[in-house]
Design a protein around this motif. Structure first.
Motif, PDB file in Angstrom:
ATOM      1  N   PRO A 133     -97.295  18.601 -67.394  1.00  0.00           N
ATOM      2  CA  PRO A 133     -96.870  17.491 -66.781  1.00  0.00           C
ATOM      3  C   PRO A 133     -96.016  18.191 -65.629  1.00  0.00           C
ATOM      4  N   ASN A 134     -95.468  17.133 -64.473  1.00  0.00           N
ATOM      5  CA  ASN A 134     -94.765  17.708 -63.719  1.00  0.00           C
ATOM      6  C   ASN A 134     -93.336  17.535 -63.919  1.00  0.00           C
ATOM      7  N   SER A 135     -92.417  17.864 -62.955  1.00  0.00           N
ATOM      8  CA  SER A 135     -91.074  17.827 -63.388  1.00  0.00           C
ATOM      9  C   SER A 135     -90.418  16.508 -63.672  1.00  0.00           C
ATOM     10  N   ASP A 136     -91.364  15.304 -63.277  1.00  0.00           N
ATOM     11  CA  ASP A 136     -90.677  14.179 -63.488  1.00  0.00           C
ATOM     12  C   ASP A 136     -91.471  13.578 -64.841  1.00  0.00           C
ATOM     13  N   GLY A 137     -92.350  14.450 -65.468  1.00  0.00           N
ATOM     14  CA  GLY A 137     -92.953  13.930 -66.990  1.00  0.00           C
ATOM     15  C   GLY A 137     -94.236  13.147 -66.495  1.00  0.00           C
ATOM     16  N   GLU A 138     -94.621  13.373 -65.309  1.00  0.00           N
ATOM     17  CA  GLU A 138     -96.009  12.378 -65.111  1.00  0.00           C
ATOM     18  C   GLU A 138     -97.365  13.403 -65.321  1.00  0.00           C
ATOM     19  N   VAL A 139     -98.129  12.842 -65.777  1.00  0.00           N
ATOM     20  CA  VAL A 139     -99.536  13.487 -66.093  1.00  0.00           C
ATOM     21  C   VAL A 139    -100.571  12.793 -65.354  1.00  0.00           C
ATOM     22  N   SER A 140    -101.449  13.307 -64.648  1.00  0.00           N
ATOM     23  CA  SER A 140    -102.691  13.114 -64.014  1.00  0.00           C
ATOM     24  C   SER A 140    -103.837  13.964 -64.345  1.00  0.00           C
ATOM     25  N   PHE A 141    -104.902  13.144 -64.919  1.00  0.00           N
ATOM     26  CA  PHE A 141    -106.128  14.396 -65.479  1.00  0.00           C
ATOM     27  C   PHE A 141    -107.279  13.572 -65.039  1.00  0.00           C
ATOM     28  N   PRO A 142    -107.949  14.177 -63.929  1.00  0.00           N
ATOM     29  CA  PRO A 142    -109.021  13.664 -63.667  1.00  0.00           C
ATOM     30  C   PRO A 142    -110.598  14.320 -64.327  1.00  0.00           C
ATOM     31  N   PHE A 143    -111.419  13.304 -64.716  1.00  0.00           N
ATOM     32  CA  PHE A 143    -112.428  13.928 -65.724  1.00  0.00           C
ATOM     33  C   PHE A 143    -113.698  13.100 -65.445  1.00  0.00           C
ATOM     34  N   SER A 144    -114.846  13.663 -65.334  1.00  0.00           N
ATOM     35  CA  SER A 144    -115.982  12.843 -65.039  1.00  0.00           C
ATOM     36  C   SER A 144    -117.300  13.097 -65.887  1.00  0.00           C
ATOM     37  N   ASP A 145    -116.762  13.817 -67.092  1.00  0.00           N
ATOM     38  CA  ASP A 145    -118.071  14.394 -67.891  1.00  0.00           C
ATOM     39  C   ASP A 145    -118.009  13.985 -69.311  1.00  0.00           C
TER      40      ASP A 145
END
Length: 206
Positions: A61-73
């Motif tokens: 995660p980033n320093s703010d605790g946010e997670v962004s995970f792109p996936f298409s499979d």
């Protein structure tokens, strides 16, 4: 700093909402929020997995605790996608979301033909072939909508995948007919054709 006891991480999946569905190959952005009272958020490990496809990715995660995970499979199936967050001593938090990957119906209009003309009160046959790789014909809903008269039928496909009905109720004018087939996952296909309905000729008066 020496802590008496380690506190496990906390975590939550924010997007997509559980029960959401999408097409095969479409990009999904999994978003989450994580944290830990003992260590910086960016030191946490985040692993993503599917109960059908297994591990699908890892990131911090980033320093703010946010997670962004792109996936298409993701494969065609209903998946329980898990976000597993672990701290430096192996304590974990797991959050789940249910996501369905499918394919939209296929829709082919066979009648009437595009730009056909009719008179007011004439019976018009509407025929479409509707199929879906995952759903039976009875699970597919079909809406027939006119630009002038609005929704004028919800006739879906029979067991042979053919949606067919006749109507003589369309009003005078040029209609843009939109046919939309929607499957049980909310995926849809549509088709468009224009037809014209003429009024019954009347004898002029002098």
């Amino acid at each position: 700093t020496v802590n008496e006891n380690n506190s496990p991480p906390y975590c939550d999946i924010l997007s997509p909402q559980t029960g959401t569905s999408g097409e095969l190959g479409a990009l999904i952005i999994f978003e989450g929020s994580v944290g830990d009272v003992d260590i910086p958020f960016s030191d946490l490990g985040v692993a993503w997995s599917s109960d059908k496809d297994g591990p699908i990715g890892n990131l911090n995660p980033n320093s703010d605790g946010e997670v962004s995970f792109p996936f298409s499979d993701l494969s065609i199936n209903t998946h329980v996608v898990s976000m597993t967050v672990s701290d430096e001593v192996g304590a974990e938090c797991v959050a789940d979301v249910i996501y369905t990957v499918g394919s939209p119906p296929t829709l082919t209009l066979t009648a009437p033909t595009a730009n056909s003309t009719f008179t007011v009160g004439e019976s018009i046959s509407f025929i479409a072939e509707v199929t879906d790789n995952e759903d039976s014909p009875s699970q597919i809903s079909v809406d027939w909508v006119s630009s002038l008269d609005g929704l004028f039928s919800s006739t879906g496909p029979s067991s042979n995948s053919i949606a067919q009905f006749s109507t003589s109720s369309l009003s005078n004018g040029t209609h843009s007919i939109t046919v939309t087939a929607t499957d049980s996952d909310g995926l849809y296909a549509d088709a468009l054709l224009d037809i014209t309905i003429y009024g019954v000729p009347s004898q002029p008066t002098v």
